[in-house]
Each structure stands twice: as structure tokens, then as C-alpha cells.
Design an enzyme around this catalytic site. Structure first.
Site, PDB file in Angstrom:
ATOM      1  N   CYS B  72       0.561  -1.440  -0.102  1.00  0.00           N
ATOM      2  CA  CYS B  72       0.207  -0.361  -0.384  1.00  0.00           C
ATOM      3  C   CYS B  72       1.110   1.319   0.083  1.00  0.00           C
ATOM      4  O   CYS B  72       1.572   1.592  -0.418  1.00  0.00           O
ATOM      5  CB  CYS B  72      -0.915  -0.050   1.045  1.00  0.00           C
ATOM      6  N   HIS B 171      -4.017  -5.788   1.009  1.00  0.00           N
ATOM      7  CA  HIS B 171      -3.271  -6.237   2.760  1.00  0.00           C
ATOM      8  C   HIS B 171      -4.146  -7.922   3.119  1.00  0.00           C
ATOM      9  O   HIS B 171      -4.728  -8.410   2.310  1.00  0.00           O
ATOM     10  CB  HIS B 171      -2.993  -5.402   3.053  1.00  0.00           C
TER      11      HIS B 171
END
Lengths: 461, 224
Positions: B72, B171
Site C-alpha cells: 500500500c 493486505h
């Protein structure tokens, strides 16, 4: 006099409510409000501001519902009439539904002048709700990472709250958690009164604090803790600027947590027992006591309110089925789940091993991102959780999580509430307690299943 | 992290974790594996400055085969630059040849379950990002998107890779539910230190593969 548009909106909303009941759509606490708001978009302002005793709004990541219920309980003890969105429908349309249910067909609320308004408010709804209701008291319980996919980020929520404060009456009282530095930050720049609440009990200081959502002060400095209770909550100070935990006007000490109840002393006075347990409920009690004081409710009514508070839907609710007691502990986010686990660890000191069911859904109301379960310290129950069951749409994720947390293999992994319940019944005996930790929609499913088997006598709120 | 530890220790491979915070001294070449996660915007800016100071050392270690998993915000800062909503440019360290632009409030965040095809097999995860990432020609992606938005909700690529460094938006307990990916990172770290002959014995992964399959099933149902 009632504004004609508001009166029309009330009639429309009431018709929608009646139609919804007739069609047995049931449980639709938001629909009437939605319809009424179409007719009068300022319905909450128009009706809400007629509540002459003033309005209280309660927000925060965790504890909104329970805190509001304790305040309501104190208002009952004080014989103060009030309007409350008790079902926890905490968006604008839910508040509109609550208000129009109280209104007569002419559009006004009877006895409004002597009535108080009590509104549990969704974090992101605060700017609109505060602008509409012009509350006299604003309660902020805590700020944790919740369902990131819905709200974005913790900072986003804090920003929304600051916007709400810009729209609040200048002389409103902020009721703030002194132990949560993110909440305490709201006092910066607020010129009106602030009523702080906090915990003063060294027995609950811990080193294993769990998920942490407030790393830095607004000045960029790190927080240090003289005493940490959980997550970022405790006696904090900034290492760079002058900010530190304010000294609270309302504090709790001598806390004793039991299986079904907790004892505490407010400001060192005689202890009171409330029918709720867990440190998080001690904080809810503190928030409620502080709010009641700021609202002018007397001490005796507040004590009564605490003593007779009722657990909200799915929060420490006990459901009996075939001689087993299922104890429901709703957990919606890491901070809430950690609090439940710390409580269960306390309970397990006297009666290990515990039988536990954990249910994880990833629907919209649960938060669709299940990675939050990795911020939950399931490890603290590794030695005290015995037989356990994994449930919900994401039951398999729990099986992996617990494998890493050192729990034994699950007795069953079941998506459907019915099959899960069968497995639990098969693996328990009469007289057993089962500690159930569900997410929101998983709790609704399980409750519906229990209801279908006649186990839940009460209606679904 | 927790998965890497478990998958090493279960095989008798020693595992030690060093947390590197802003300002700490850190020699990437001395480590076997580097992980960088994401954060909120406020945190991202602080980390960007710190990472920029370490950029040269990290790039060299990665050229030397250091495995890295950057997720991210970390992934974005491993690119050439990040252009935020206001048009302000935050320079990255350029491990990957890519740039990320935030489209501003007009576009939705990319949020939801994702399934991609990678060299390590099918990978499941959850994405939640506002920025759109565009790979330069010649920059390898980490995976091809089967379900989800991926880098930019357009070209069906997800993440990036260079040598043993992987950048991704995924994730959602990425490594526990994708044990093959976790093992690939571990093997790359071991081979860099002990040579190409190193392999890993299989582990009992019933729970992990069950969660993986369930995530794929749920994603298929929701996204199709």
C-alpha cells in the site's frame, strides 16, 4: 407552531411506518425517517430543536449505544421525559424516524418544551447532526480504528468531528475522554466548557496494550504513558509539547469486574454496582455520568441510572438454549474485541478453560476488510480458551487467526448460524456457559436462529 | 510478519525481528527480508522523508537480491513519485519504475476483495487505496487481476516486482492466506545468504488453504 412542511413530513413518515408494518417489513427503523426527510429535509432540526430541555449527542468508535442507554436510565430515574433513538439507528434518517414517532399528527411533539433529546450519533453523521440539533452537550467516548473501508481513516473521523464542533453552539459543553489523546485533542480551540472523564485505577495498568491508533500528537511529538490501560488509552503526555492528560472532573476508581456486573467508585464516593462488566463499560459509565452532570441531572438519579442500566442488544446479553447459557459479546473492531478478550481472560482466572465461539462476517455493516482480526490479541486467551467454534461467512479466516494465536483447532468451522449452533450444542452440556464473540451481522444471524428455536423471548429491537 | 515467523520457526529456521522506526539506523544489506506497510496520509509524509534518506541503501540491497514486501503506502513510496490530491509531489525511492496519482475526490477509493494471478500462484487479499498507480513500460507487475481494481482500475495489473522485491496494494492477512507467497519470500532470503540449493519442507496448511479458498469463493460471488 409547526412548520407546514414539517407537519406534512410527519404525516408522510407515519404513513410509511404504518405501511411498512402492514407489509411486515419490520425492523425498518430508518424507512419512515427516510420518507419524511424527502418531504422536509430539515425535519431533524425542525422537530429536534423543539425539545426544550436541550439535546445530548453521543458519538465515538465504541460505546455509543451503551453510554446512551446509561444516560437514558438516569433520565428515567430523574423522571425526566426524553426522546431517544434507542434502537441505535444513528444516522440522520434514524433520528428523523425517532422524532416523528414521537410527533402527533399535527406535526409537533407533545410536551416538547419539557422534554430532553438523547441521540446516539454515527461518527460520520456528527457534522449534520450537530448542525441540526444544536446540542447542549456533546459526548465523545473514544476514537479507534473502526471499519477502514467505510470511514477511510482515523484522521478523517477526527476532521469530521472538528467540523461538527464548528457548527455547535458556542456555549455547549464537550464531554471528553481525558484518557484518549485523540479525543482530548478536540478541546484545542474550544472556548466553551469541557467536562473531562477518566479512569484512576492503577490495578488496570498494562504493558500489553494491543492495537494502537494514536501514534503522534498534532505537534508531531510522540505520546508517552505514565499508565496505559489499553490501546492508546491511559495517562498520556506528549514528549514534545505541553499537552498531557487533563485532570478529569469525573473519575472512577476501585473498579472490580465480575462475570455479569462491575463495581466502581465515582470520584471516590461509595461504590456502585452496575449490571455491565468490562473496562470498556466502566468507560461508558464514566462518559454517561459526566454527560448527566453536564446536563444537570442529580447525583442520586445518576447512581440509580448506573445501578439499573441494561445491556444493549448483543452486548453481554445472555441467551439460554437447551440448558446452555450463550453469553453474547458483540465485537466490531480491534479495540472492542480486545476489550472483550481482556474481560474473558479475567473471567477465565476463576473458571478455565472457557468454551468460546467466534463469528466473523465481512458484510457492509461489519466492515468488509477482515484484516482487523490480526490487530486483535486473541493470543491473550491461548491458554484459557478450550473448545471453540468458528462461525460466520469468514469462519476459515478465524481458524487461521487462532492457529497463529496458539488456540487449539476449532471443534467446527461453520458458515451458517444453524449449523454452528448445532455444533455448539453437540459439544457442550447442560449448565455450560459459551462465550460468543460475533461481528454485527453475525450476531443478527445467530440471534435470528436462536429466536427461531424459541430461545430469545424478547423482541428484536 | 506473524506468518513469516511461524513458517520459519516451524521448520527450525531462526527468526528475529527488528522494528525500524523513523530516524533509527538501519543497514538493509544485513537483513534477509524487509517488510514495509501502509499508513494514513499524515504518517505517510513523515515516512516518505525518512525513506528518502535510506533510498540509496535500500536500492542497492534490492539489486543484490534482498527480498522485500512493500504494501500500500510503502508500495507507492517504492515508486518514482506520488502526486497527492493537491498536486503536490512526494518523491519515492524509485525501486519500481512507476508513479501514483491521487485522482482527487471525484473518484472513489478502490476498496474490496481481490484475486490475482502471480508467479507464486493465485493470491487473495483486500485492497483499499485512493491513489492510482501506473507502471512504466518494462516495469513488471506483481500479478494480473482476476477480480478487483488493482493498480489503477484500468489495465488489470496489480503491484510491481523487481528482483525479489514485491510491491502490492493487497493486505487482509496477505501472507497467512497465501502461504506460497510467504514461502517464496523466505526461500529468496535463504538463497541470498546460503546459495541456490536451499529449499523448504512443506507445512501442514489445511487452515491456510481453507481460508484462501473461502476468500476466492466469496470474491467470485461478490465481484461477478
Amino acid at each position: 407552531m409547526t412548520n407546514p412542511r414539517t407537519a406534512a413530513a410527519v404525516v408522510a413518515g407515519k404513513l410509511a411506518s404504518a405501511a411498512s408494518r402492514a407489509l411486515r417489513r419490520g425492523g425498518g427503523t430508518a424507512l419512515p425517517g427516510l420518507v419524511a426527510e424527502r418531504v422536509d429535509p430539515a425535519l431533524v432540526a425542525h422537530l429536534g430543536r423543539t425539545l426544550g430541555r436541550g439535546r445530548i449527542v453521543v458519538t465515538g468508535t465504541n460505546g455509543k449505544t451503551t453510554t446512551s442507554r446509561i444516560i437514558a436510565s438516569a433520565m428515567d430515574a430523574d423522571a425526566m421525559p426524553y426522546v431517544h433513538n434507542r434502537e441505535g439507528s444513528n444516522l440522520m434518517r434514524g433520528m428523523a424516524s425517532t422524532l416523528l414517532a414521537e410527533a402527533g399528527t399535527t406535526g409537533g411533539i407533545r410536551g416538547a418544551r419539557d422534554t430532553a433529546g438523547l441521540f446516539e450519533t454515527d461518527e460520520a453523521t456528527m457534522p449534520a447532526a450537530v448542525a441540526a440539533l444544536q446540542p447542549r452537550v456533546l459526548v465523545f467516548t473514544n476514537l479507534f480504528r473502526d471499519q477502514l473501508d467505510r470511514y477511510g481513516e482515523v484522521d478523517t473521523v477526527a476532521g469530521l468531528w472538528r467540523t461538527a464542533l464548528e457548527r455547535a453552539p458556542r456555549d455547549a459543553t464537550l464531554v471528553l475522554n481525558a484518557d484518549d489523546p485523540s479525543v482530548a485533542e478536540l478541546a484545542t480551540g474550544w472556548s466553551g466548557p469541557v467536562h473531562w472523564f477518566g479512569l484512576d485505577d492503577p490495578a488496570y495498568a498494562t504493558d500489553s496494550a494491543g492495537a494502537y491508533d494514536a501514534r503522534w500528537c498534532a505537534c508531531g511529538g510522540d505520546y508517552r504513558y505514565d499508565r496505559r490501560y489499553f490501546a492508546h488509552v491511559g495517562h498520556w503526555r506528549c514528549t514534545k509539547c505541553e499537552r498531557r492528560r487533563p485532570s478529569p472532573q469525573t473519575s472512577a476508581s476501585a473498579v472490580r469486574l465480575g462475570l455479569d456486573s462491575a463495581r466502581l467508585s465515582i470520584d471516590g464516593q461509595e461504590t456502585v454496582t452496575m449490571p455491565l462488566t468490562g473496562l470498556y463499560n466502566v468507560y461508558n459509565a464514566l462518559a454517561a455520568v459526566a454527560a448527566c452532570r453536564a446536563f444537570g441531572i442529580g447525583d442520586e438519579a445518576i447512581r440509580q441510572g448506573l445501578a439499573h442500566a441494561q445491556p444493549a442488544f448483543g452486548r453481554q446479553e445472555v441467551v439460554e438454549i437447551e440448558g446452555r447459557r450463550l453469553r453474547l459479546y458483540l465485537a466490531k473492531n480491534p479495540a472492542g474485541a480486545n476489550q472483550v478478550l481482556f474481560l474473558l481472560r479475567e473471567i477465565a482466572r476463576e473458571r478455565p478453560p472457557l468454551k468460546v465461539a467466534v463469528l466473523l462476517n465481512d458484510r457492509y455493516a461489519d466492515g468488509q476488510d477482515v484484516s482487523w482480526t490480526w490487530d486483535v490479541d486473541f493470543e491473550v486467551l491461548a491458554t484459557s480458551a478450550g473448545r471453540w467454534w468458528a462461525g460466520g461467512d469468514r469462519a476459515e479466516d478465524l481458524a487461521v487467526r487462532m492457529k497463529y494465536a496458539g488456540w487449539e483447532r476449532p471443534a467446527a468451522v461453520e458458515h451458517e448460524a444453524g449449523k454452528l449452533l448445532d455444533a455448539i450444542l453437540a459439544g457442550t452440556d447442560r449448565g455450560d456457559d459459551v462465550f460468543v464473540i460475533p461481528t454485527y451481522t453475525a450476531m443478527l444471524d445467530l440471534r435470528a436462529e436462536l429466536h427461531g428455536r424459541g430461545a430469545v423471548a424478547g423482541r428484536l429491537e | 510478519m506473524i506468518a513469516l515467523r511461524y513458517r520459519c520457526e516451524s521448520r527450525g529456521i531462526g527468526f528475529s525481528l527488528t522494528e525500524v522506526n523513523i530516524g533509527d539506523s538501519f543497514d538493509p544489506a544485513a537483513f534477509d527480508l524487509v517488510l514495509i506497510g501502509g499508513g494514513q496520509d499524515r504518517e505517510q509524509r513523515r515516512i516518505a522523508d525518512d525513506l528518502a534518506r535510506r533510498g540509496e541503501g535500500i536500492r542497492m540491497a534490492i539489486e543484490d537480491g534482498l527480498p522485500a514486501l512493500v504494501v500500500c503506502g510503502g508500495f507507492q513510496l517504492f515508486g518514482r513519485r506520488y502526486i497527492d490530491q493537491a498536486g503536490e509531489i512526494i518523491p519515492g525511492i524509485g525501486v519500481f519504475d512507476l508513479e501514483t496519482r491521487h485522482p482527487g475526490p471525484v473518484a472513489d477509493r478502490c476498496i474490496g476483495d481481490v484475486v490475482i494471478e502471480t508467479a507464486e500462484g493465485e493470491v487473495v487479499g483486500f485492497e483499499n487505496h485512493g491513489g492510482r498507480t501506473y507502471l512504466a513500460p518494462g516495469q513488471a507487475h506483481f500479478g494480473k487481476v482476476r477480480y478487483g481494481a488493482g493498480n489503477n482500475n484500468g489495465d488489470r495489473t496489480e503491484g510491481a516486482r523487481h528482483k525479489n522485491a514485491i510491491g502490492t496494494y493487497l493486505h487482509g492477512s496477505l501472507l497467512p492466506k497465501n502461504p506460497a507467497l510467504a514461502d517464496a519470500l523466505i526461500v529468496a532470503g535463504l538463497r541470498r545468504r546460503y546459495g541456490p540449493g536451499v529449499g523448504l519442507e512443506p507445512l501442514e496448511d489445511t487452515a491456510e488453504t481453507g481460508a484462501h479458498a473461502n476468500a476466492v469463493r466469496i470474491t467470485e460471488k461478490r465481484r461477478s
